[in-house]
Design a protein around this motif. Structure first.
Motif, PDB file in Angstrom:
ATOM      1  N   UNK A 121       0.849  -1.183   0.000  1.00 31.04           N
ATOM      2  CA  UNK A 121       0.000   0.000   0.000  1.00 31.04           C
ATOM      3  C   UNK A 121       0.881   1.228   0.000  1.00 31.04           C
ATOM      4  N   UNK A 122       0.489   2.249  -0.779  1.00 32.43           N
ATOM      5  CA  UNK A 122       1.205   3.514  -0.741  1.00 32.43           C
ATOM      6  C   UNK A 122       0.765   4.272   0.501  1.00 32.43           C
ATOM      7  N   UNK A 123       1.728   4.810   1.214  1.00 31.80           N
ATOM      8  CA  UNK A 123       1.449   5.552   2.445  1.00 31.80           C
ATOM      9  C   UNK A 123       1.190   7.020   2.161  1.00 31.80           C
ATOM     10  N   UNK A 124       0.365   7.664   2.970  1.00 28.96           N
ATOM     11  CA  UNK A 124       0.280   9.128   2.882  1.00 28.96           C
ATOM     12  C   UNK A 124       1.656   9.722   3.205  1.00 28.96           C
ATOM     13  N   UNK A 167      11.644   9.315   2.252  1.00 28.55           N
ATOM     14  CA  UNK A 167      10.272   9.207   2.749  1.00 28.55           C
ATOM     15  C   UNK A 167       9.792   7.800   2.432  1.00 28.55           C
ATOM     16  N   UNK A 168       9.035   7.243   3.349  1.00 29.60           N
ATOM     17  CA  UNK A 168       8.537   5.879   3.178  1.00 29.60           C
ATOM     18  C   UNK A 168       7.366   5.860   2.207  1.00 29.60           C
ATOM     19  N   UNK A 169       7.402   4.898   1.281  1.00 28.77           N
ATOM     20  CA  UNK A 169       6.326   4.745   0.301  1.00 28.77           C
ATOM     21  C   UNK A 169       5.335   3.672   0.714  1.00 28.77           C
ATOM     22  N   UNK A 170       5.833   2.602   1.335  1.00 30.57           N
ATOM     23  CA  UNK A 170       4.963   1.500   1.714  1.00 30.57           C
ATOM     24  C   UNK A 170       5.765   0.314   2.191  1.00 30.57           C
ATOM     25  N   UNK A 171       5.038  -0.755   2.477  1.00 37.05           N
ATOM     26  CA  UNK A 171       5.656  -1.961   3.010  1.00 37.05           C
ATOM     27  C   UNK A 171       5.005  -3.179   2.388  1.00 37.05           C
ATOM     28  N   UNK A 210       9.578   0.137   1.091  1.00 36.53           N
ATOM     29  CA  UNK A 210       9.933   0.923  -0.085  1.00 36.53           C
ATOM     30  C   UNK A 210      10.087   2.363   0.360  1.00 36.53           C
ATOM     31  N   UNK A 211      11.163   3.010  -0.096  1.00 34.98           N
ATOM     32  CA  UNK A 211      11.432   4.382   0.308  1.00 34.98           C
ATOM     33  C   UNK A 211      11.903   5.196  -0.899  1.00 34.98           C
ATOM     34  N   UNK A 234      20.569  13.765  -1.077  1.00 31.57           N
ATOM     35  CA  UNK A 234      21.825  13.074  -1.343  1.00 31.57           C
ATOM     36  C   UNK A 234      21.931  12.645  -2.796  1.00 31.57           C
ATOM     37  N   UNK A 235      23.024  11.967  -3.158  1.00 34.16           N
ATOM     38  CA  UNK A 235      23.272  11.578  -4.544  1.00 34.16           C
ATOM     39  C   UNK A 235      22.211  10.647  -5.155  1.00 34.16           C
ATOM     40  N   UNK A 236      21.474   9.912  -4.341  1.00 35.12           N
ATOM     41  CA  UNK A 236      20.442   8.998  -4.852  1.00 35.12           C
ATOM     42  C   UNK A 236      19.056   9.642  -4.926  1.00 35.12           C
ATOM     43  N   UNK A 237      19.009  10.954  -4.751  1.00 29.08           N
ATOM     44  CA  UNK A 237      17.731  11.673  -4.773  1.00 29.08           C
ATOM     45  C   UNK A 237      16.911  11.309  -6.004  1.00 29.08           C
ATOM     46  N   UNK A 238      15.625  10.994  -5.773  1.00 25.16           N
ATOM     47  CA  UNK A 238      14.720  10.627  -6.857  1.00 25.16           C
ATOM     48  C   UNK A 238      14.637   9.142  -7.118  1.00 25.16           C
ATOM     49  N   UNK A 239      15.502   8.360  -6.494  1.00 20.31           N
ATOM     50  CA  UNK A 239      15.506   6.902  -6.683  1.00 20.31           C
ATOM     51  C   UNK A 239      14.702   6.223  -5.586  1.00 20.31           C
TER      52      UNK A 239
END
Length: 145
Positions: free
Chosen positions: A14-17, A82-86, A93-94, A99-104
């Protein structure tokens, strides 16, 4: 929408708020936590601090040097994302926002952290747009068979 305001995606995580944590975040029991300080699911997350990793890290197979690994392990779960879901307790999923991985998108699980890249290395992937498209249509290596 699922109970608690989570958007569901065809049986996947599930996608988190925005800014929320999955229920399991506070109490999952890590079996491969390589730190003398336990995981603190109640600790304040710091999305403005840089996410510390740039490539997959499988700490369950690393020699444990607490002075090196413990701060990095805690930062991996608390900094720059930010956490996306579990998918299940201990698998999260985050979206990296600093940082260098921004957007990934990264997958955090007990013993490992890895960037999402479900494509051949010569094609773009791993960013939020590719991850959410794959999540929405139910494709990707995490999907239920």
């Amino acid at each position: 929408m699922a109970p608690g305001g989570q958007v569901t995606g065809r049986g996947l995580a599930d996608l988190l708020p925005l800014g929320e944590k999955p229920d399991s975040w506070a109490d999952w029991e890590a079996h491969c936590w390589m730190s003398p300080e336990p995981f603190d699911g109640a600790a304040l997350r710091l999305p403005g601090q840089p996410f510390p990793l740039e490539e997959e890290w499988q700490w369950e197979y690393d020699y444990c040097d607490h002075t090196c690994h413990s701060p990095l392990l805690h930062q991996t779960y608390q900094h720059g994302s930010v956490l996306l879901g579990s998918d299940s307790p201990g698998e999260y999923w985050t979206l990296v926002v600093a940082g260098p991985q921004r957007g990934r998108v990264w997958w955090l699980r007990d013993g490992c952290a890895a960037p999402y890249a479900d494509r051949p290395s010569d094609q773009p992937g791993g960013d939020f747009l590719h991850w959410v498209r794959d999540w929405h249509v139910g494709q990707g290596w995490w999907r239920a068979e």
